[in-house]
Design an enzyme around this catalytic site. Structure first.
Site, PDB file in Angstrom:
ATOM      1  N   GLY A 297       0.825  -1.211   0.000  1.00  0.00           N
ATOM      2  CA  GLY A 297       0.000   0.000   0.000  1.00  0.00           C
ATOM      3  C   GLY A 297       0.857   1.257   0.000  1.00  0.00           C
TER       4      GLY A 297
ATOM      5  NE  ARG B 223      -4.823   4.887  -3.034  1.00  0.00           N
ATOM      6  CZ  ARG B 223      -5.861   4.531  -2.299  1.00  0.00           C
ATOM      7  NH1 ARG B 223      -6.247   5.277  -1.301  1.00  0.00           N
ATOM      8  NH2 ARG B 223      -6.513   3.402  -2.548  1.00  0.00           N
TER       9      ARG B 223
ATOM     10  CG  ASN C 268       0.550   1.297   4.802  1.00  0.00           C
ATOM     11  OD1 ASN C 268       0.172   2.053   5.711  1.00  0.00           O
ATOM     12  ND2 ASN C 268       0.225   1.507   3.526  1.00  0.00           N
TER      13      ASN C 268
ATOM     14  CE1 TYR D 179      -9.086  -0.144   9.062  1.00  0.00           C
ATOM     15  CE2 TYR D 179      -9.458   0.849  11.205  1.00  0.00           C
ATOM     16  CZ  TYR D 179      -8.701   0.733  10.055  1.00  0.00           C
ATOM     17  OH  TYR D 179      -7.561   1.499   9.907  1.00  0.00           O
TER      18      TYR D 179
ATOM     19  CB  SER E  12      -9.135  -6.442  10.225  1.00  0.00           C
ATOM     20  OG  SER E  12      -9.075  -5.021  10.195  1.00  0.00           O
ATOM     21  CE  LYS E  13      -5.912  -1.630  10.029  1.00  0.00           C
ATOM     22  NZ  LYS E  13      -4.686  -1.710   9.228  1.00  0.00           N
TER      23      LYS E  13
ATOM     24  CB  ILE F 282      -3.382   9.426   9.817  1.00  0.00           C
ATOM     25  CG1 ILE F 282      -2.871   8.706  11.087  1.00  0.00           C
ATOM     26  CG2 ILE F 282      -2.230   9.990   8.997  1.00  0.00           C
ATOM     27  CD1 ILE F 282      -2.073   9.539  12.047  1.00  0.00           C
TER      28      ILE F 282
HETATM   29  P1  NDP Z   1      -5.235   4.770   1.832  1.00  0.00           P
HETATM   30  O1  NDP Z   1      -6.617   4.359   1.505  1.00  0.00           O
HETATM   31  O2  NDP Z   1      -4.811   6.170   1.579  1.00  0.00           O
HETATM   32  O3  NDP Z   1      -4.197   3.785   1.030  1.00  0.00           O
HETATM   33  C1  NDP Z   1      -4.388   2.408   1.076  1.00  0.00           C
HETATM   34  C2  NDP Z   1      -3.241   1.720   0.369  1.00  0.00           C
HETATM   35  O4  NDP Z   1      -3.433   0.296   0.479  1.00  0.00           O
HETATM   36  C3  NDP Z   1      -3.160   2.038  -1.108  1.00  0.00           C
HETATM   37  O5  NDP Z   1      -1.805   2.086  -1.493  1.00  0.00           O
HETATM   38  C4  NDP Z   1      -3.840   0.842  -1.770  1.00  0.00           C
HETATM   39  O6  NDP Z   1      -3.382   0.578  -3.080  1.00  0.00           O
HETATM   40  C5  NDP Z   1      -3.403  -0.277  -0.824  1.00  0.00           C
HETATM   41  N1  NDP Z   1      -4.297  -1.426  -0.883  1.00  0.00           N
HETATM   42  C6  NDP Z   1      -5.611  -1.480  -0.560  1.00  0.00           C
HETATM   43  N2  NDP Z   1      -6.101  -2.715  -0.762  1.00  0.00           N
HETATM   44  C7  NDP Z   1      -5.059  -3.471  -1.221  1.00  0.00           C
HETATM   45  C8  NDP Z   1      -4.940  -4.820  -1.647  1.00  0.00           C
HETATM   46  N3  NDP Z   1      -5.977  -5.668  -1.617  1.00  0.00           N
HETATM   47  N4  NDP Z   1      -3.733  -5.251  -2.074  1.00  0.00           N
HETATM   48  C9  NDP Z   1      -2.667  -4.400  -2.126  1.00  0.00           C
HETATM   49  N5  NDP Z   1      -2.720  -3.109  -1.734  1.00  0.00           N
HETATM   50  C10 NDP Z   1      -3.916  -2.649  -1.301  1.00  0.00           C
HETATM   51  O7  NDP Z   1      -5.006   4.340   3.344  1.00  0.00           O
HETATM   52  P2  NDP Z   1      -4.184   5.037   4.542  1.00  0.00           P
HETATM   53  O8  NDP Z   1      -2.884   5.511   4.048  1.00  0.00           O
HETATM   54  O9  NDP Z   1      -5.081   5.963   5.251  1.00  0.00           O
HETATM   55  O10 NDP Z   1      -3.973   3.782   5.514  1.00  0.00           O
HETATM   56  C11 NDP Z   1      -2.816   2.961   5.466  1.00  0.00           C
HETATM   57  C12 NDP Z   1      -2.893   1.974   6.604  1.00  0.00           C
HETATM   58  O11 NDP Z   1      -2.978   2.666   7.840  1.00  0.00           O
HETATM   59  C13 NDP Z   1      -4.119   1.064   6.554  1.00  0.00           C
HETATM   60  O12 NDP Z   1      -3.778  -0.231   6.984  1.00  0.00           O
HETATM   61  C14 NDP Z   1      -5.084   1.705   7.524  1.00  0.00           C
HETATM   62  O13 NDP Z   1      -5.993   0.794   8.053  1.00  0.00           O
HETATM   63  C15 NDP Z   1      -4.106   2.211   8.565  1.00  0.00           C
HETATM   64  N6  NDP Z   1      -4.634   3.285   9.388  1.00  0.00           N
HETATM   65  C16 NDP Z   1      -5.036   4.474   8.824  1.00  0.00           C
HETATM   66  C17 NDP Z   1      -5.532   5.476   9.622  1.00  0.00           C
HETATM   67  C18 NDP Z   1      -5.968   6.797   9.069  1.00  0.00           C
HETATM   68  O14 NDP Z   1      -6.498   7.599   9.841  1.00  0.00           O
HETATM   69  N7  NDP Z   1      -5.770   7.091   7.787  1.00  0.00           N
HETATM   70  C19 NDP Z   1      -5.657   5.307  11.088  1.00  0.00           C
HETATM   71  C20 NDP Z   1      -5.193   4.034  11.562  1.00  0.00           C
HETATM   72  C21 NDP Z   1      -4.704   3.069  10.747  1.00  0.00           C
HETATM   73  P3  NDP Z   1      -4.079   1.261  -4.392  1.00  0.00           P
HETATM   74  O15 NDP Z   1      -3.517   2.658  -4.470  1.00  0.00           O
HETATM   75  O16 NDP Z   1      -3.629   0.412  -5.522  1.00  0.00           O
HETATM   76  O17 NDP Z   1      -5.550   1.217  -4.164  1.00  0.00           O
END
Ligand code: NDP
EC number: 1.1.1.100
Length: 246
Positions: A11, A14, A89, A154, A157-158, A187
């Site tokens: 991931g 972005r 991630n 969610y 899972s976490k 975030i």
């Molecule tokens: P985003 O939605 O901005 O980015 C998600 C990323 O995960 C993208 O790069 C996406 O790829 C990739 N992804 C999603 N599904 C798959 C898959 N099946 N296989 C491979 N890659 C995948 O998320 P965030 O940056 O906000 O979150 C990142 C992590 O942090 C997550 O695990 C989230 O649960 C965790 N988190 C986020 C919080 C927040 O407030 N934002 C708070 C707490 C935890 P693509 O670009 O190709 O879709």
């Protein structure tokens, strides 16, 4: 801090994953980024990463598919050799009240967030064992520690990631492989962009530091956990939440 190291970030196209990859690149690491597709954002990230003078490649893989994960891990190891750091991630949300979930909302969140993390770690673990080193950083969430209304899938899972992190730390510590988790609070990324202004203001009231975090706040901790400075730390879950869950 990471000169000559090789890191894999799922991931990484972005949001938080991108910020972690950029922080690692800034500190000298080569990067293998995993994302679901060759999106504009992903290609832009690769371009920015390589501007640091390191090697960065994008690998397309759906981490909920164990076969795809195995074959992409083989490809990454063939391209990069020994991997030093793995950041699990990638994650998704499908929020709803428990009673209203479609089965797919439950399955997809568990499949990507928890099973995906396990599949990817399993695919790289022999490489870590063979080279007697490795730092695995799993991105959990404060929601996995405290729960949250509308996010039962969610949160489960976490929370699963927390148990997985501790078990990996116990199973592989003797092989010089460390495994820690980061539990971010709110975030600012695409994932939280769907919140209304009113919801964001409500959120801020629950955060002692009074603001949402940035992806860079999480990346700073990931850099520490990936570097030698944390060499005696394993099995930990560290919050980056502005004090939201003290
Ligand atoms: P985003 O939605 O901005 O980015 C998600 C990323 O995960 C993208 O790069 C996406 O790829 C990739 N992804 C999603 N599904 C798959 C898959 N099946 N296989 C491979 N890659 C995948 O998320 P965030 O940056 O906000 O979150 C990142 C992590 O942090 C997550 O695990 C989230 O649960 C965790 N988190 C986020 C919080 C927040 O407030 N934002 C708070 C707490 C935890 P693509 O670009 O190709 O879709």
């Amino acid at each position: 801090m990471l000169k000559g190291k090789k890191a894999v970030v799922t991931g990484g196209s972005r949001g938080i994953g991108r910020a972690i990859a950029l922080k690692f690149a800034e500190n000298g690491a080569d990067l293998a980024i995993i994302a679901t597709r060759e999106s504009e954002a992903a290609l832009e990230t690769i371009k920015e990463l390589t501007s640091y003078g390191i090697t960065a490649r994008l690998y397309v893989c759906d981490i909920k598919d164990a076969d795809q994960v195995d074959s992409v891990a083989k490809e990454i190891i063939a391209d990069f050799g020994a991997i030093d750091i793995l950041v699990n991630n990638a994650g998704i949300t499908r929020d709803n009240l428990l009673a209203n979930f479609k089965t797919m909302d439950i399955d997809s969140v568990i499949d990507v967030n928890l099973k995906g993390c396990i599949y990817v770690t399993k695919a790289f673990i022999r490489n870590f064992v063979m080279h007697k080193k490795g730092s695995i950083i799993n991105i959990s969430s404060v929601v996995g520690l405290m729960g949250n209304k509308g996010q039962t899938n969610y949160a489960a899972s976490k929370a699963g990631i927390v148990g997985f992190t501790k078990a990996v730390a116990r199973e592989y510590g003797r092989k010089n492989i460390r495994c820690n988790a980061i539990a971010p609070g709110y975030i600012t990324t695409k994932m939280t962009a769907m919140l209304s202004d009113a919801q964001t203001e409500e959120m801020k009231k629950m955060i002692p530091l009074g603001k949402l975090g940035s992806p860079e706040d999480v990346a700073d901790l990931a850099l520490f956990l990936g570097s030698e400075g944390s060499k005696y730390i394993t099995g930990e879950v560290i919050k980056v939440d502005g004090g939201m869950y003290v």
